[in-house]
Design a protein around this motif. Structure first.
Motif, short mmCIF file in Angstrom:
data_model
loop_
_atom_site.label_atom_id
_atom_site.label_comp_id
_atom_site.label_asym_id
_atom_site.label_seq_id
_atom_site.Cartn_x
_atom_site.Cartn_y
_atom_site.Cartn_z
N ARG A 217 0.83 -1.20 0.00
CA ARG A 217 0.00 0.00 0.00
C ARG A 217 0.88 1.26 0.00
NH1 ARG A 217 -1.53 -4.03 3.10
NH2 ARG A 217 -3.69 -4.78 3.17
N PRO A 218 1.45 1.60 -1.14
CA PRO A 218 2.39 2.74 -1.20
C PRO A 218 1.74 4.10 -1.04
CG PRO A 218 1.94 1.90 -3.40
CD PRO A 218 1.27 0.95 -2.44
N THR A 219 0.40 4.16 -1.02
CA THR A 219 -0.26 5.46 -0.94
C THR A 219 -0.73 5.82 0.46
OG1 THR A 219 -2.39 4.42 -1.50
CG2 THR A 219 -1.07 5.26 -3.33
N VAL A 220 -0.18 5.16 1.47
CA VAL A 220 -0.57 5.45 2.86
C VAL A 220 -0.24 6.91 3.21
CG1 VAL A 220 0.00 4.94 5.26
CG2 VAL A 220 -0.38 3.08 3.65
N ASP A 221 -1.17 7.57 3.89
CA ASP A 221 -0.98 8.97 4.28
C ASP A 221 -0.35 9.12 5.65
OD1 ASP A 221 -2.35 10.46 2.05
OD2 ASP A 221 -3.98 9.15 2.67
N LEU A 222 -0.59 8.15 6.54
CA LEU A 222 -0.10 8.30 7.91
C LEU A 222 0.03 6.94 8.60
CD1 LEU A 222 0.59 10.33 10.22
CD2 LEU A 222 -1.83 10.25 10.86
N ILE A 223 1.14 6.74 9.30
CA ILE A 223 1.34 5.57 10.16
C ILE A 223 1.12 6.01 11.59
CG2 ILE A 223 2.98 3.83 10.96
CD1 ILE A 223 4.50 4.24 8.29
N MET A 224 0.27 5.28 12.32
CA MET A 224 0.04 5.56 13.74
C MET A 224 0.67 4.42 14.52
SD MET A 224 -3.83 7.15 13.53
CE MET A 224 -3.59 8.24 14.94
N LEU A 225 1.74 4.71 15.25
CA LEU A 225 2.62 3.69 15.81
C LEU A 225 2.72 3.73 17.33
CD1 LEU A 225 4.96 1.53 15.44
CD2 LEU A 225 6.50 3.52 15.34
N ASP A 226 2.54 2.56 17.95
CA ASP A 226 2.83 2.42 19.38
C ASP A 226 4.30 2.06 19.53
OD1 ASP A 226 2.69 2.12 22.11
OD2 ASP A 226 1.72 0.16 22.04
N LEU A 227 4.98 2.67 20.48
CA LEU A 227 6.40 2.37 20.69
C LEU A 227 6.61 1.03 21.39
CD1 LEU A 227 7.80 5.82 21.91
CD2 LEU A 227 8.07 4.79 19.65
#
Length: 217
Positions: free
Chosen positions: A45-55
């Motif tokens: 999915r190269p068109t992702v706008d934002l990654i929401m990541l837990d550390l």
């Protein structure tokens, strides 16, 4: 808009998905329960706008997950969504390339504000997180050298660095990554050059300095 939620707690992913749906009903939302799963999803999915990541996820030490995704996908903004909201950790996350930080305990309005500002190209940290440092702290003008240097590594070098930090020798690294010993040696040499160190022990110390229990110490 297209999001990927990277967190190993299904209930939190479900809650975050529902929260985003309320504000952005037409958003496309994918989920991943590990860094590896996130990379597979991002590869498709190269068109992702934002990654929401837990550390803090199983199998992830310190900022390893953030660094790995940041290096592999430098053009996709990452907002860290974490219960670890100490100012020193937030500062380090931003220095390592995060586009923002949202404490997990935040309300819907904070999450939506973060999304809007980050996808618009801004850096977001809520007012509830005080990033100011003590004026008497002699480190306040110093750049976070380990973070800046690690950010110059390629994805392949980052994979090798992670295994060095775990105490793996070259043959083990070659086996785990499926590459030749000579390639591992070349990566190690380049890692030492970029980090400005002269041996593997110093490489491990430099990488470990970004673990949560050592940040800011």
């Amino acid at each position: 808009m297209h999001f990927i939620l990277v967190d190993d707690h299904p209930l939190f992913r479900e809650a975050l998905r529902s929260m985003i749906r309320l504000g952005l009903p037409h958003a496309k939302i994918d989920e991943a329960d590990s860094i590896q799963a996130a990379k597979i999803a991002l590869g498709d999915r190269p068109t992702v706008d934002l990654i929401m990541l837990d550390l803090s996820m199983t199998g992830v030490t310190g900022f390893d997950g953030l660094m790995s995704l940041r290096i592999a996908y430098p053009r996709i903004p990452i907002v860290v969504v974490s219960a670890l909201d100490e100012p020193r950790i937030v500062r380090e996350a931003l220095q390592l390339g995060a586009a923002g930080f949202v404490p997990k305990s935040s309300g819907k309005s904070v999450y939506m504000q973060a999304i809007q500002e980050i996808v618009s190209g801004s850096i977001f940290v809520p007012a509830s997180v005080n990033l100011s440092m003590d004026r008497t702290d002699p480190r306040r003008h110093e750049a976070p050298r380990p973070a800046e240097r690690i950010r110059t590594l390629t994805p392949a070098q980052m994979n090798v660095l992670t295994l060095i930090k775990r105490g793996k020798i070259n043959k083990q690294i070659a086996y785990e990554l499926g590459i030749g010993d000579s390639m591992v040696k070349a990566h190690v040499s380049e890692i030492m050059r970029k980090l400005g160190v002269s041996n593997r022990t110093q490489v491990a110390i430099c990488a470990s300095s970004l673990d949560f229990d050592r940040v800011g110490l």
